[in-house]
Design a protein around this motif. Structure first.
Motif, PDB file in Angstrom:
ATOM      1  N   SER A 259     -14.036 -69.278 -91.715  1.00 16.01           N
ATOM      2  CA  SER A 259     -12.862 -68.814 -92.444  1.00 16.01           C
ATOM      3  C   SER A 259     -12.915 -69.392 -93.851  1.00 16.01           C
ATOM      4  O   SER A 259     -13.854 -70.117 -94.190  1.00 16.01           O
ATOM      5  CB  SER A 259     -11.582 -69.157 -91.706  1.00 16.01           C
ATOM      6  N   LEU A 260     -11.910 -69.062 -94.645  1.00 19.88           N
ATOM      7  CA  LEU A 260     -12.076 -69.269 -96.086  1.00 19.88           C
ATOM      8  C   LEU A 260     -12.347 -70.723 -96.455  1.00 19.88           C
ATOM      9  O   LEU A 260     -13.294 -71.037 -97.173  1.00 19.88           O
ATOM     10  CB  LEU A 260     -10.848 -68.734 -96.833  1.00 19.88           C
TER      11      LEU A 260
ATOM     12  N   PHE B 212      -3.751 -72.318-104.533  1.00 19.47           N
ATOM     13  CA  PHE B 212      -3.405 -72.395-103.116  1.00 19.47           C
ATOM     14  C   PHE B 212      -3.797 -73.789-102.611  1.00 19.47           C
ATOM     15  O   PHE B 212      -4.879 -74.287-102.921  1.00 19.47           O
ATOM     16  CB  PHE B 212      -4.140 -71.315-102.336  1.00 19.47           C
TER      17      PHE B 212
ATOM     18  N   SER C 212      -4.944 -75.188-100.015  1.00 16.61           N
ATOM     19  CA  SER C 212      -6.196 -75.461 -99.319  1.00 16.61           C
ATOM     20  C   SER C 212      -7.366 -75.558-100.304  1.00 16.61           C
ATOM     21  O   SER C 212      -8.273 -76.379-100.118  1.00 16.61           O
ATOM     22  CB  SER C 212      -6.455 -74.366 -98.284  1.00 16.61           C
ATOM     23  N   ASP C 213      -7.338 -74.761-101.344  1.00 18.95           N
ATOM     24  CA  ASP C 213      -8.399 -74.814-102.355  1.00 18.95           C
ATOM     25  C   ASP C 213      -8.367 -76.159-103.071  1.00 18.95           C
ATOM     26  O   ASP C 213      -9.401 -76.764-103.355  1.00 18.95           O
ATOM     27  CB  ASP C 213      -8.231 -73.688-103.390  1.00 18.95           C
TER      28      ASP C 213
ATOM     29  N   CYS D  97     -11.123 -64.582 -96.946  1.00 15.80           N
ATOM     30  CA  CYS D  97     -10.643 -64.428 -95.576  1.00 15.80           C
ATOM     31  C   CYS D  97     -10.485 -62.929 -95.342  1.00 15.80           C
ATOM     32  O   CYS D  97     -10.462 -62.145 -96.291  1.00 15.80           O
ATOM     33  CB  CYS D  97      -9.331 -65.165 -95.365  1.00 15.80           C
TER      34      CYS D  97
ATOM     35  N   TYR E 177      -8.016 -61.517 -93.148  1.00 14.37           N
ATOM     36  CA  TYR E 177      -6.776 -61.145 -92.442  1.00 14.37           C
ATOM     37  C   TYR E 177      -5.726 -60.528 -93.357  1.00 14.37           C
ATOM     38  O   TYR E 177      -4.714 -60.051 -92.876  1.00 14.37           O
ATOM     39  CB  TYR E 177      -6.175 -62.340 -91.685  1.00 14.37           C
TER      40      TYR E 177
END
Ligand SMILES: Cc1ncc(COP(=O)(O)O)c(C=O)c1O
Length: 464
Positions: A139-140, A168, A170-171, A276, A278
């Motif tokens: 995943s990303l 974002f 997570s980045d 990603c 989704y």
């Protein structure tokens, strides 16, 4: 089951034709009467009837409220809708597993050994890449770490990563912890570029200037093709040119770009990209992600790579030798055998892009978003501030608006919308994000969503 759209019925336009938008909507006082709504509805339905991609909507399951009323779904920027064919795809894999056990790796109707392979070409088409430049895996954030392990190589002169402030989370976690992984201090080596004071968006010339200013100390630029909160689309080619002129590689986060805006990763010469599946790809919750590595890095022996057996060249992979012999291209980055059940819905989703044709999708996307912008600008004038750029070239389908009455009001409006069957999302502090997706949304959805939003904004209790 699902009618294939014919891209032949959609002449590929060199540029989108001028939009014919409905009657002008006066700024004040906004007319939210039933008759005004019905007038708009007539216009919206006429657009939907004339829409050459309209039949694609029937390829997706439409979420419904408890009383079975269809929801107005404007949340494809978060989770795309389920293609109706996804269930059959997943069930086919389970049936093959039940029937064949381990033999399914070779004998399943779509052999599991090559399963991720088969997704590379359609994803290359969506990203403007060579098939060999695309790999489908993980995943990303996992992919971001893997690619940073290769492309973030700090040395005595170049140790910093430049990214946007407000990226974002997570980045940012990935970038900061990669810096720490190399024994460096994120406080010093993570450079975060914010918009000018009083502005919500980053100007591309400021991005270029920052890259040039910090150039000598940059080890990497990490940039989104479309920003997750504002919906701003960046000129990838300009970011890449600036970074390369400064002598450092560029990695892109395509989470909000892939399947949403045109991409030309190969031509633009990005070094790597991750995504990603989704959101706009409709691959399902937690679907298998992907990555791009530019062809010019394929034989870059000096660049280290974290390896696993699935990145081994396929012909001798099952000899299980201790020495690693890399597959050609981005495929060398794969670590594990792919999760078939998380990849199966993508096999249902990606052909729909091919059926629609990207120019036609982009044209419809621009039309839907322009209509949303027009409605909100007229009917919620003074109550919302649009942060997404007004220029259609600088955005995809998402429109982000700040609720002037503040964070509590934004949450309250979002709850009201949810209760009335409109699905969008709210992000801190006061941002509502709405995305009419051309594969399955209609002008009528845009109208219903915008109208409910404007009504909710005017309700007692919404004001700060
Ligand atoms: C811009 C952006 N980057 C990264 C991520 C994280 O993705 P994942 O959970 O697949 O690692 C998301 C998830 O929504 C995102 O929107």
């Amino acid at each position: 089951m699902c009618p294939p759209a014919s891209k032949d019925s959609v002449p590929p336009p060199a540029r989108p034709p001028a939009l014919s938008l409905p009657l002008s909507l006066p700024h004040a006082p906004p007319d939210l009467s039933l008759s005004a709504f019905e007038q708009q509805l007539q216009w919206a339905r006429a657009q939907d009837e004339a829409d050459p991609l309209a039949e694609l909507r029937a390829c997706f399951a439409q979420p419904r409220a408890a009383d079975q009323t269809p929801l107005v779904y404007l949340c494809g920027h978060s989770l795309g809708l389920a293609p109706l064919a996804a269930r059959a795809r997943v069930e086919a894999e389970i049936a093959d597993w039940e029937r064949l056990g381990v033999l399914g790796h070779e004998q399943a109707r779509t052999a599991w050994l090559d399963y991720a392979e088969g997704l590379r070409a359609p994803l290359a088409a969506l990203t403007g890449a060579l098939t060999s430049e695309v790999v489908v895996m993980n995943s990303l954030t996992v992919n971001l770490h893997l690619l940073l392990a290769s492309f973030y190589r700090p040395d005595a002169q170049r140790r910093a990563i430049l990214m946007e402030a407000g990226a974002f989370s997570s980045d940012r976690h990935a970038a900061a912890t990669q810096i720490a992984w190399h024994g460096l201090a994120a406080g010093e080596e993570l450079i975060e570029l914010a918009p000018r004071p009083g502005e919500a968006l980053l100007r591309i010339e400021d991005v270029e200037a920052a890259i040039a200013r910090h150039g000598a100390r940059l080890a990497l630029v990490l940039w989104p093709a479309v920003q997750y909160l504002s919906g701003q689309r960046f000129d990838v080619a300009r970011v890449v040119r600036a970074a390369h002129a400064a002598g450092c590689p560029v990695g892109l986060d395509l989470a909000h770009a892939i399947g949403n805006v045109p991409l030309a990763l190969h031509e633009d010469a990005a070094d790597f990209a991750v995504w990603c599946s989704y959101k706009y790809l409709n691959g399902g919750p937690g679907a298998i992600g992907g990555a791009f590595v530019h062809e010019r890095h394929f034989h870059d022996e000096a660049r280290p790579r974290l390896a696993g057996w699935w990145g081994h060249e396929p012909r001798s992979r099952f000899q299980l030798r201790p020495e690693f012999s890399a597959a050609t291209g981005a495929a060398a980055y794969a670590l594990s055998n792919p999760p078939i059940l998380s990849a199966a819905p993508l096999r249902a989703a990606l052909p729909l892009f091919e059926a629609a044709g990207l120019p036609a999708l982009r044209r419809k996307s621009a039309g839907l978003t322009a209509y949303l912008e027009l409605l909100l600008g007229a009917l919620a004038h003074g109550l919302l501030d649009q942060i997404t750029p007004h220029d259609p070239e600088q955005r995809g389908c998402q429109l982000s608006v700040r609720v002037r009455a503040g964070p509590a009001a934004a949450r309250s409006v979002w709850r009201t919308l949810g209760a009335r069957g409109v699905v969008c999302d709210v992000r801190d502090p006061d941002v509502l994000r709405l995305a009419p997706v051309p594969l399955y949304n209609r002008y009528e959805d845009v109208l219903r969503g915008a109208w409910q939003l404007c009504l909710a904004l005017r309700e007692p209790g919404t004001a700060a």
